[in-house]
Design a protein around this motif. Structure first.
Motif, PDB file in Angstrom:
ATOM      1  N   SER A  96      -1.236  -9.233   4.089  1.00 17.42           N
ATOM      2  CA  SER A  96      -2.528  -9.113   3.425  1.00 17.42           C
ATOM      3  C   SER A  96      -3.534  -9.710   4.396  1.00 17.42           C
ATOM      4  O   SER A  96      -3.251 -10.719   5.037  1.00 17.42           O
ATOM      5  CB  SER A  96      -2.488  -9.914   2.119  1.00 17.42           C
ATOM      6  OG  SER A  96      -3.700 -10.581   1.874  1.00 17.42           O
ATOM      7  N   TYR A 109       3.558 -11.344   2.082  1.00 14.75           N
ATOM      8  CA  TYR A 109       3.967 -11.094   0.705  1.00 14.75           C
ATOM      9  C   TYR A 109       5.260 -10.303   0.651  1.00 14.75           C
ATOM     10  O   TYR A 109       5.548  -9.497   1.538  1.00 14.75           O
ATOM     11  CB  TYR A 109       2.886 -10.298  -0.045  1.00 14.75           C
ATOM     12  CG  TYR A 109       1.657 -11.099  -0.347  1.00 14.75           C
ATOM     13  CD1 TYR A 109       1.689 -12.124  -1.286  1.00 14.75           C
ATOM     14  CD2 TYR A 109       0.463 -10.840   0.306  1.00 14.75           C
ATOM     15  CE1 TYR A 109       0.551 -12.867  -1.566  1.00 14.75           C
ATOM     16  CE2 TYR A 109      -0.679 -11.579   0.033  1.00 14.75           C
ATOM     17  CZ  TYR A 109      -0.623 -12.591  -0.905  1.00 14.75           C
ATOM     18  OH  TYR A 109      -1.743 -13.325  -1.180  1.00 14.75           O
ATOM     19  N   ARG A 111       7.010  -7.473  -1.542  1.00 12.79           N
ATOM     20  CA  ARG A 111       6.703  -6.442  -2.536  1.00 12.79           C
ATOM     21  C   ARG A 111       8.001  -6.091  -3.254  1.00 12.79           C
ATOM     22  O   ARG A 111       8.975  -5.722  -2.637  1.00 12.79           O
ATOM     23  CB  ARG A 111       6.122  -5.206  -1.865  1.00 12.79           C
ATOM     24  CG  ARG A 111       5.696  -4.151  -2.875  1.00 12.79           C
ATOM     25  CD  ARG A 111       5.024  -2.978  -2.202  1.00 12.79           C
ATOM     26  NE  ARG A 111       3.827  -3.329  -1.473  1.00 12.79           N
ATOM     27  CZ  ARG A 111       2.602  -3.318  -1.994  1.00 12.79           C
ATOM     28  NH1 ARG A 111       2.413  -2.995  -3.242  1.00 12.79           N
ATOM     29  NH2 ARG A 111       1.565  -3.640  -1.262  1.00 12.79           N
ATOM     30  N   THR A 120       2.819 -14.171  -7.189  1.00 14.40           N
ATOM     31  CA  THR A 120       3.176 -13.369  -6.033  1.00 14.40           C
ATOM     32  C   THR A 120       4.022 -14.196  -5.077  1.00 14.40           C
ATOM     33  O   THR A 120       3.655 -15.306  -4.716  1.00 14.40           O
ATOM     34  CB  THR A 120       1.899 -12.884  -5.328  1.00 14.40           C
ATOM     35  OG1 THR A 120       1.080 -12.220  -6.277  1.00 14.40           O
ATOM     36  CG2 THR A 120       2.214 -11.960  -4.195  1.00 14.40           C
ATOM     37  N   GLU A 121       5.144 -13.631  -4.652  1.00 12.63           N
ATOM     38  CA  GLU A 121       6.061 -14.324  -3.747  1.00 12.63           C
ATOM     39  C   GLU A 121       5.613 -14.146  -2.301  1.00 12.63           C
ATOM     40  O   GLU A 121       5.285 -13.042  -1.878  1.00 12.63           O
ATOM     41  CB  GLU A 121       7.471 -13.762  -3.925  1.00 12.63           C
ATOM     42  CG  GLU A 121       8.498 -14.419  -3.043  1.00 12.63           C
ATOM     43  CD  GLU A 121       9.880 -13.773  -3.158  1.00 12.63           C
ATOM     44  OE1 GLU A 121      10.758 -14.199  -2.403  1.00 12.63           O
ATOM     45  OE2 GLU A 121      10.063 -12.850  -3.977  1.00 12.63           O
ATOM     46  N   THR A 122       5.617 -15.247  -1.548  1.00 12.71           N
ATOM     47  CA  THR A 122       5.331 -15.188  -0.117  1.00 12.71           C
ATOM     48  C   THR A 122       6.523 -15.759   0.637  1.00 12.71           C
ATOM     49  O   THR A 122       7.304 -16.539   0.098  1.00 12.71           O
ATOM     50  CB  THR A 122       4.058 -15.974   0.258  1.00 12.71           C
ATOM     51  OG1 THR A 122       4.243 -17.346  -0.080  1.00 12.71           O
ATOM     52  CG2 THR A 122       2.831 -15.413  -0.425  1.00 12.71           C
TER      53      THR A 122
END
Length: 157
Positions: A96, A109, A111, A120-122
């Motif tokens: 991003s 990120y 998806r 949201t997982e990073t």
């Protein structure tokens, strides 16, 4: 040794050497399934420089941020028929612009196939990934585009 622009340099002690702030041990896998160990050395985030140390060679990659450097290192390994086994090489890991700017390209990120209601997982793009979870740069790009198109049918990429 190669300098920041990827050009060969002589061993001149008057040239300042980068200070490596972190070393990460990773694996690569080739098409025959042979696993080899490599080390990624990271410079200070403000300089966006990494070194790939592989058996008896060392190559430095510089770029606008860490993900740019990682892409260059992956491209070099792919020319040798090898994939780097790190989180940044998984097909469902994507960048991003805002996260890239805030982390100097160190975080990306994940998806998931289904939209999640939770946060949201990073991931750290340099964290190890299983050998079966990584793909080429082109395959990763195609997977992200396919995922985007499936989620946004009116806005195809």
């Amino acid at each position: 040794m190669k300098n920041r622009s990827g050009q060969n340099t002589s061993d001149d002690s008057s040239i300042p050497q980068p200070k490596w702030t972190e070393e990460i041990d990773l694996q690569t896998i080739d098409t025959a399934g042979l696993v080899q160990h490599v080390t990624i050395c990271l410079s200070d985030p403000s300089t966006a420089l990494i070194a790939l140390i592989d058996a008896h060679s060392r190559t430095e990659f510089s770029g606008t941020d860490y993900v740019d450097c990682l892409s260059q290192a992956r491209r070099q390994l792919e020319l040798d028929g090898r994939l780097l086994c790190c989180q940044g090489a998984r097909p469902n890991v994507h960048l991003s612009g805002q996260l890239r700017q805030f982390t100097n390209g160190r975080q990306a990120y994940v998806r998931h196939p289904e939209p999640r209601s939770e946060g949201t997982e990073t991931v750290d793009i340099f964290a190890p990934a299983p050998t079966g979870d990584v793909v080429t740069l082109n395959d990763q790009r195609a997977a992200i585009i396919s995922s985007w198109n499936a989620r946004h049918p009116g806005n195809q990429i």
